[in-house]
Scaffold this motif. Structure first.
Motif, PDB file in Angstrom:
ATOM      1  N   TYR A  87       0.794  -1.219   0.000  1.00  0.00           N
ATOM      2  CA  TYR A  87       0.000   0.000   0.000  1.00  0.00           C
ATOM      3  C   TYR A  87       0.831   1.276   0.000  1.00  0.00           C
ATOM      4  O   TYR A  87       0.325   2.345  -0.338  1.00  0.00           O
ATOM      5  CB  TYR A  87      -0.969   0.005   1.177  1.00  0.00           C
ATOM      6  N   GLU A  88       2.099   1.169   0.344  1.00  0.00           N
ATOM      7  CA  GLU A  88       2.968   2.336   0.244  1.00  0.00           C
ATOM      8  C   GLU A  88       3.078   2.823  -1.201  1.00  0.00           C
ATOM      9  O   GLU A  88       3.429   3.979  -1.452  1.00  0.00           O
ATOM     10  CB  GLU A  88       4.364   2.013   0.780  1.00  0.00           C
ATOM     11  N   SER A 177       8.766  -0.888   8.496  1.00  0.00           N
ATOM     12  CA  SER A 177       9.053  -0.670   7.080  1.00  0.00           C
ATOM     13  C   SER A 177       9.345   0.800   6.790  1.00  0.00           C
ATOM     14  O   SER A 177       8.983   1.695   7.561  1.00  0.00           O
ATOM     15  CB  SER A 177       7.863  -1.118   6.227  1.00  0.00           C
ATOM     16  N   ALA A 179       8.842   4.371   5.286  1.00  0.00           N
ATOM     17  CA  ALA A 179       7.663   5.195   4.967  1.00  0.00           C
ATOM     18  C   ALA A 179       8.166   6.555   4.505  1.00  0.00           C
ATOM     19  O   ALA A 179       8.270   7.490   5.290  1.00  0.00           O
ATOM     20  CB  ALA A 179       6.753   5.331   6.180  1.00  0.00           C
ATOM     21  N   PRO A 181       7.350   9.465   1.883  1.00  0.00           N
ATOM     22  CA  PRO A 181       6.371   9.960   0.908  1.00  0.00           C
ATOM     23  C   PRO A 181       6.999  10.413  -0.408  1.00  0.00           C
ATOM     24  O   PRO A 181       6.306  10.453  -1.431  1.00  0.00           O
ATOM     25  CB  PRO A 181       5.703  11.129   1.648  1.00  0.00           C
ATOM     26  N   MET A 184       7.309   6.882  -1.940  1.00  0.00           N
ATOM     27  CA  MET A 184       6.161   6.000  -1.773  1.00  0.00           C
ATOM     28  C   MET A 184       4.875   6.815  -1.787  1.00  0.00           C
ATOM     29  O   MET A 184       4.448   7.337  -0.757  1.00  0.00           O
ATOM     30  CB  MET A 184       6.292   5.235  -0.462  1.00  0.00           C
ATOM     31  N   VAL A 187       1.966   6.445   0.918  1.00  0.00           N
ATOM     32  CA  VAL A 187       2.096   6.908   2.305  1.00  0.00           C
ATOM     33  C   VAL A 187       1.212   8.135   2.545  1.00  0.00           C
ATOM     34  O   VAL A 187       0.888   8.457   3.691  1.00  0.00           O
ATOM     35  CB  VAL A 187       3.581   7.194   2.638  1.00  0.00           C
ATOM     36  N   TRP A 194       1.175   5.224   9.230  1.00  0.00           N
ATOM     37  CA  TRP A 194       2.517   4.892   8.769  1.00  0.00           C
ATOM     38  C   TRP A 194       3.556   5.239   9.836  1.00  0.00           C
ATOM     39  O   TRP A 194       3.352   6.145  10.605  1.00  0.00           O
ATOM     40  CB  TRP A 194       2.814   5.630   7.457  1.00  0.00           C
ATOM     41  N   PRO A 195       4.690   4.542   9.887  1.00  0.00           N
ATOM     42  CA  PRO A 195       5.121   3.482   8.982  1.00  0.00           C
ATOM     43  C   PRO A 195       4.405   2.168   9.247  1.00  0.00           C
ATOM     44  O   PRO A 195       3.789   1.985  10.293  1.00  0.00           O
ATOM     45  CB  PRO A 195       6.617   3.348   9.299  1.00  0.00           C
ATOM     46  N   TYR A 196       4.514   1.265   8.296  1.00  0.00           N
ATOM     47  CA  TYR A 196       3.932  -0.063   8.439  1.00  0.00           C
ATOM     48  C   TYR A 196       4.713  -0.828   9.501  1.00  0.00           C
ATOM     49  O   TYR A 196       5.945  -0.873   9.480  1.00  0.00           O
ATOM     50  CB  TYR A 196       4.013  -0.813   7.113  1.00  0.00           C
TER      51      TYR A 196
END
Length: 324
Positions: A87-88, A177, A179, A181, A184, A187, A194-196
């Motif tokens: 999803y990022e 993970s 994150a 922007p 990604m 994000v 976020w972050p994951y």
């Protein structure tokens, strides 16, 4: 008889596979096609060095471990790299392959901290050299009802854990993970905080099946599949296998994981593949194999622990309906 193979987007209805939080906030992402992963390897020829410098995937020297080689046909590489949850880089299955090319996977470091005697920061080259690389063919089962069979490259996560020497206070391992922007676009979405973040109990993380993934199909990880380093936990639903990891923390308390925080009634901390525990909005009793089964093909029966019964002892005495 000819069998029409549908496009990945036709495999199942979006309403059947998309988490509620996602289709409530569907956003469009426009990006360049993925240029391929750049992760590097412990051993490569000059051609691979050149490929690495140019942003292409490099081959990895890894022996197949027969103890972890299931007798099932591997998912075609094209399907495994174009039908992804990451999803990022976007909320639709095809978006990670389209937009993950912007991810810069070198330099890359993973910080290891918390309840350990030897905290350390390792770059991707150090991770590639930390233990002999193996090829392991694992099933991957997604909570949304689809599955794949992928030849991963890496080594048991326990190899890394032993290096940092966890203290007696380390009860869980937390994986964080990247994150960013700038790299990604996903994000920017509010679907997750976020972050994951994902996590395992320390005994789960030490199980030899838990893999520190550094490649797939004999080469470095494509960006959309979690480059340059990810977790692969084959007996749990796919979202437990954190991608593009930048930090690993050994902690006393159970981590607050991304999907469990976002939708606790739908995504439990354990998330073991259990066909007897339905997702609140769909059954988990069957699954559809990507790249193999058509839309009208009969679904496969989902196996307990995704077909890895050797992990059952980890959960002896645990109520798997309550601890889903």
């Amino acid at each position: 008889m000819l069998i029409k193979r549908p496009k990945s987007s036709e495999i199942v209805l979006a309403s059947d596979i998309t988490p509620q939080a996602v289709y409530q906030e569907r956003r469009a992402f426009i990006a360049k096609m993925a240029a391929g992963a750049v992760a590097g390897g412990a051993i490569w020829e000059m051609a691979n060095r050149e490929a690495f410098a140019q942003g292409a995937a490099a081959k990895l020297a890894a022996k197949r471990n027969p103890a972890y080689a299931i007798l099932e046909t591997a998912t075609p590489f094209k399907d495994a790299t174009t039908y992804n949850n990451f999803y990022e880089f976007g909320l639709d299955k095809d978006e990670p392959a389209q937009s993950a090319g912007r991810l810069k996977t070198r330099p890359w470091t993973v910080q290891i901290e918390g309840e350990v005697k030897k905290p350390m920061t390792l770059d991707i080259d150090a991770l590639l050299k930390l233990a002999p690389l193996e090829e392991r063919i694992y099933r991957l089962r997604c909570v949304e009802g689809w599955s794949m069979v992928i030849p991963w490259v890496g080594y048991s996560l326990s190899e890394l854990i032993k290096k940092v020497e966890p203290t007696g206070n380390a009860k869980f391992v937390e994986f964080i993970s990247l994150a960013d922007p700038k790299q990604m676009p996903g994000v920017g979405s509010r679907v997750l905080n976020w972050p994951y973040v994902e996590g395992l109990r320390i005994d789960e993380a030490m199980h030899p099946l838990a893999l520190l993934g550094l490649g797939m199909y004999g080469q470095t990880l494509p960006n959309q599949n979690g480059a340059p380093v990810r977790l692969v936990v084959p007996w749990k639903y796919g979202f437990k296998s954190a991608k593009s990891i930048v930090k690993i923390r050994f902690v006393k308390e159970q981590p607050r994981t991304a999907w469990n925080v976002s939708a606790p009634a739908e995504y439990g901390f354990y998330s073991n593949v259990n066909p007897n525990v339905d997702h609140p909005r769909w059954s988990q009793a069957t699954e559809r194999r990507i790249g193999e089964d058509g839309f009208f093909t009969k679904k496969r029966k989902t196996l307990m622990y995704n077909g890895y019964p050797e992990v059952a002892s980890l959960y002896a005495g645990l109520d798997l309906k309550k601890n889903f």
